[in-house]
Design a protein around this motif. Structure first.
Motif, PDB file in Angstrom:
ATOM      1  N   SER A   1     -96.601  36.702  55.390  1.00 27.73           N
ATOM      2  CA  SER A   1     -96.435  35.995  56.654  1.00 27.73           C
ATOM      3  C   SER A   1     -95.102  36.367  57.320  1.00 27.73           C
ATOM      4  N   GLN A   2     -94.053  36.567  56.521  1.00 27.20           N
ATOM      5  CA  GLN A   2     -92.772  37.010  57.104  1.00 27.20           C
ATOM      6  C   GLN A   2     -92.927  38.392  57.743  1.00 27.20           C
ATOM      7  N   LEU A   3     -93.680  39.262  57.071  1.00 33.11           N
ATOM      8  CA  LEU A   3     -93.896  40.614  57.615  1.00 33.11           C
ATOM      9  C   LEU A   3     -94.782  40.550  58.864  1.00 33.11           C
ATOM     10  N   GLU A   4     -95.870  39.808  58.756  1.00 35.94           N
ATOM     11  CA  GLU A   4     -96.837  39.706  59.853  1.00 35.94           C
ATOM     12  C   GLU A   4     -96.164  39.184  61.119  1.00 35.94           C
ATOM     13  N   ASN A   5     -95.426  38.084  60.978  1.00 35.07           N
ATOM     14  CA  ASN A   5     -94.859  37.431  62.164  1.00 35.07           C
ATOM     15  C   ASN A   5     -93.564  38.100  62.644  1.00 35.07           C
ATOM     16  N   GLY A   6     -92.754  38.548  61.704  1.00 32.67           N
ATOM     17  CA  GLY A   6     -91.500  39.184  62.104  1.00 32.67           C
ATOM     18  C   GLY A   6     -91.724  40.510  62.800  1.00 32.67           C
ATOM     19  N   LEU A   7     -92.797  41.198  62.409  1.00 31.16           N
ATOM     20  CA  LEU A   7     -93.033  42.547  62.944  1.00 31.16           C
ATOM     21  C   LEU A   7     -94.164  42.574  63.969  1.00 31.16           C
ATOM     22  N   LYS A   8     -94.609  41.402  64.370  1.00 30.67           N
ATOM     23  CA  LYS A   8     -95.763  41.284  65.267  1.00 30.67           C
ATOM     24  C   LYS A   8     -95.592  42.131  66.543  1.00 30.67           C
ATOM     25  N   GLY A   9     -96.638  42.855  66.882  1.00 35.09           N
ATOM     26  CA  GLY A   9     -96.621  43.567  68.167  1.00 35.09           C
ATOM     27  C   GLY A   9     -96.134  45.006  68.082  1.00 35.09           C
ATOM     28  N   TYR A  10     -95.667  45.444  66.931  1.00 34.68           N
ATOM     29  CA  TYR A  10     -95.157  46.813  66.820  1.00 34.68           C
ATOM     30  C   TYR A  10     -96.137  47.694  66.052  1.00 34.68           C
ATOM     31  N   THR A  11     -96.152  48.952  66.446  1.00 42.38           N
ATOM     32  CA  THR A  11     -97.051  49.911  65.795  1.00 42.38           C
ATOM     33  C   THR A  11     -96.297  50.663  64.691  1.00 42.38           C
ATOM     34  N   ALA A  12     -97.045  51.414  63.919  1.00 42.67           N
ATOM     35  CA  ALA A  12     -96.433  52.248  62.880  1.00 42.67           C
ATOM     36  C   ALA A  12     -95.435  53.216  63.509  1.00 42.67           C
ATOM     37  N   GLU A  13     -95.770  53.703  64.683  1.00 43.83           N
ATOM     38  CA  GLU A  13     -94.878  54.643  65.380  1.00 43.83           C
ATOM     39  C   GLU A  13     -93.569  53.943  65.756  1.00 43.83           C
ATOM     40  N   ASP A  14     -93.693  52.704  66.279  1.00 43.88           N
ATOM     41  CA  ASP A  14     -92.481  51.938  66.633  1.00 43.88           C
ATOM     42  C   ASP A  14     -91.599  51.743  65.405  1.00 43.88           C
ATOM     43  N   LEU A  15     -92.237  51.454  64.280  1.00 48.13           N
ATOM     44  CA  LEU A  15     -91.491  51.031  63.080  1.00 48.13           C
ATOM     45  C   LEU A  15     -91.205  52.185  62.119  1.00 48.13           C
ATOM     46  N   LYS A  16     -91.384  53.387  62.595  1.00 45.69           N
ATOM     47  CA  LYS A  16     -91.152  54.570  61.755  1.00 45.69           C
ATOM     48  C   LYS A  16     -89.727  54.542  61.191  1.00 45.69           C
ATOM     49  N   GLY A  17     -89.608  54.712  59.905  1.00 43.32           N
ATOM     50  CA  GLY A  17     -88.275  54.757  59.303  1.00 43.32           C
ATOM     51  C   GLY A  17     -87.726  53.404  58.887  1.00 43.32           C
ATOM     52  N   MET A  18     -88.395  52.325  59.305  1.00 42.29           N
ATOM     53  CA  MET A  18     -87.923  50.992  58.906  1.00 42.29           C
ATOM     54  C   MET A  18     -87.904  50.874  57.375  1.00 42.29           C
ATOM     55  N   VAL A  19     -86.925  50.137  56.895  1.00 45.26           N
ATOM     56  CA  VAL A  19     -86.786  49.899  55.458  1.00 45.26           C
ATOM     57  C   VAL A  19     -87.072  48.413  55.223  1.00 45.26           C
ATOM     58  N   ILE A  20     -87.778  48.115  54.146  1.00 47.09           N
ATOM     59  CA  ILE A  20     -88.028  46.708  53.788  1.00 47.09           C
ATOM     60  C   ILE A  20     -87.150  46.374  52.580  1.00 47.09           C
ATOM     61  N   ALA A  21     -86.573  45.194  52.578  1.00 50.12           N
ATOM     62  CA  ALA A  21     -85.846  44.733  51.390  1.00 50.12           C
ATOM     63  C   ALA A  21     -86.505  43.460  50.871  1.00 50.12           C
ATOM     64  N   TYR A  22     -87.002  43.543  49.642  1.00 49.53           N
ATOM     65  CA  TYR A  22     -87.533  42.341  48.998  1.00 49.53           C
ATOM     66  C   TYR A  22     -86.398  41.647  48.268  1.00 49.53           C
ATOM     67  N   GLU A  23     -86.068  40.453  48.739  1.00 45.90           N
ATOM     68  CA  GLU A  23     -84.964  39.710  48.141  1.00 45.90           C
ATOM     69  C   GLU A  23     -85.414  38.287  47.832  1.00 45.90           C
ATOM     70  N   PRO A  24     -85.850  38.040  46.590  1.00 39.98           N
ATOM     71  CA  PRO A  24     -86.226  36.668  46.255  1.00 39.98           C
ATOM     72  C   PRO A  24     -85.012  35.749  46.425  1.00 39.98           C
ATOM     73  N   VAL A  25     -85.197  34.692  47.200  1.00 32.61           N
ATOM     74  CA  VAL A  25     -84.057  33.826  47.561  1.00 32.61           C
ATOM     75  C   VAL A  25     -83.376  33.275  46.299  1.00 32.61           C
ATOM     76  N   TRP A  26     -84.165  32.996  45.283  1.00 31.35           N
ATOM     77  CA  TRP A  26     -83.643  32.401  44.046  1.00 31.35           C
ATOM     78  C   TRP A  26     -82.811  33.388  43.235  1.00 31.35           C
ATOM     79  N   ALA A  27     -82.841  34.653  43.631  1.00 29.41           N
ATOM     80  CA  ALA A  27     -82.089  35.665  42.875  1.00 29.41           C
ATOM     81  C   ALA A  27     -80.838  36.127  43.619  1.00 29.41           C
ATOM     82  N   ILE A  28     -80.652  35.654  44.856  1.00 31.32           N
ATOM     83  CA  ILE A  28     -79.517  36.152  45.649  1.00 31.32           C
ATOM     84  C   ILE A  28     -78.252  35.373  45.306  1.00 31.32           C
ATOM     85  N   GLY A  29     -77.284  36.077  44.791  1.00 30.96           N
ATOM     86  CA  GLY A  29     -75.988  35.471  44.493  1.00 30.96           C
ATOM     87  C   GLY A  29     -76.020  34.460  43.360  1.00 30.96           C
TER      88      GLY A  29
END
Ligand code: PEP
Length: 251
Positions: free
Chosen positions: A146-174
């Motif tokens: 849902s974070q990916l779907e809504n955060g990236l809504k409206g953009y194509t693969a071409e628009d998002l070419k080169g984008m990097v995803i970071a998976y960061e479980p909140v319970w593991a940060i710091g």
């Protein structure tokens, strides 16, 4: 490790004076890079121009930790993508869990920030991750999708070419708690599947997915050994030149 070029990124958060930032980047420039990783540091805005200047001509790239969605205007304290780029940033971290939970960055706001970064050619490092409560309720994949779907809504693969995803479980940060390599792999594979379903297999196979959450010199090797883990986004240990150097030079 995979065929994708690994990325090791350090998020300096709200740490470091100008002098401390300068010393850290100078140390990292001579720290080696045996995996030919893309090495990225994300200083706070006050140090960004200085760090970018010192990093020029080296293998280290510079990211900002956030951008506003507008190019300019009456937004006291905010920094626009134009300003971040002008200061030397090539990348923008968007959706870090601290931005989501402390500063109220919603999926809708992030969607506008994605547009802002794309407008100015900043490579996006888009962060997603579940809370402990969500993990315990077996909602991890649904939350991330849902974070990916809504955060990236409206953009194509071409628009998002080169984008990097970071998976960061909140319970593991710091927290010193790291996802096990198996937990990281499971979520990374699910993210890649999401990308394949949405943008096609080729896009998914080319996209780097980083793990973040208490990555240390002592656990980076096993995390990087997972087939769908293409790098790390590091907080605490990114501030320590010797530790971050070891992370960059993972085995
Ligand atoms: C982060 O802030 O992105 C992070 C992963 O922090 P830490 O490595 O300190 O858990």
């Amino acid at each position: 490790m995979t065929k994708r070029t690994p990325i090791i990124a350090g998020n300096w958060k709200m740490h470091n004076t100008l002098a401390e930032s300068a010393a850290l980047i100078e140390a990292l420039k001579t720290a080696g890079n045996k995996n030919n990783a893309e090495v990225i540091v994300a200083p706070s805005f006050t140090s960004l121009a200085k760090v970018a200047e010192l990093a020029k001509g080296s293998h280290i790239q510079v990211s900002c930790q956030d951008v506003h969605w507008e190019d300019k205007g009456a937004f006291t304290s905010a920094v626009s993508p134009v300003q971040a780029k002008d200061a030397g940033a090539t990348h923008a971290i968007l959706g870090h869990s601290e931005r989501r939970s402390v500063f109220g960055d919603t999926d809708e706001i992030l969607n506008k920030k994605v547009a802002a970064a794309l407008r100015h050619g900043l490579t996006i490092i888009f962060c997603v991750g579940e809370t402990l409560q969500e993990r315990e309720a077996n909602e991890t994949i649904a939350v991330i999708n849902s974070q990916l779907e809504n955060g990236l809504k409206g953009y194509t693969a071409e628009d998002l070419k080169g984008m990097v995803i970071a998976y960061e479980p909140v319970w593991a940060i710091g927290t010193g708690k790291t996802a096990t390599p198996e937990q990281a792999q499971e979520v990374h594979a699910a993210i890649r599947q999401f990308l394949a379903d949405k943008y096609g297999k080729e896009y998914a196979e080319a996209t780097r997915i980083l793990y973040g959450g208490s990555v240390k010199d002592s656990n980076v090797d096993e995390i990087m050994a997972q087939p769908d883990v293409d790098g790390a986004l590091v907080g605490g240990q990114a501030l320590l030149a010797d530790k971050f150097a070891r992370i960059i030079n993972f085995n």
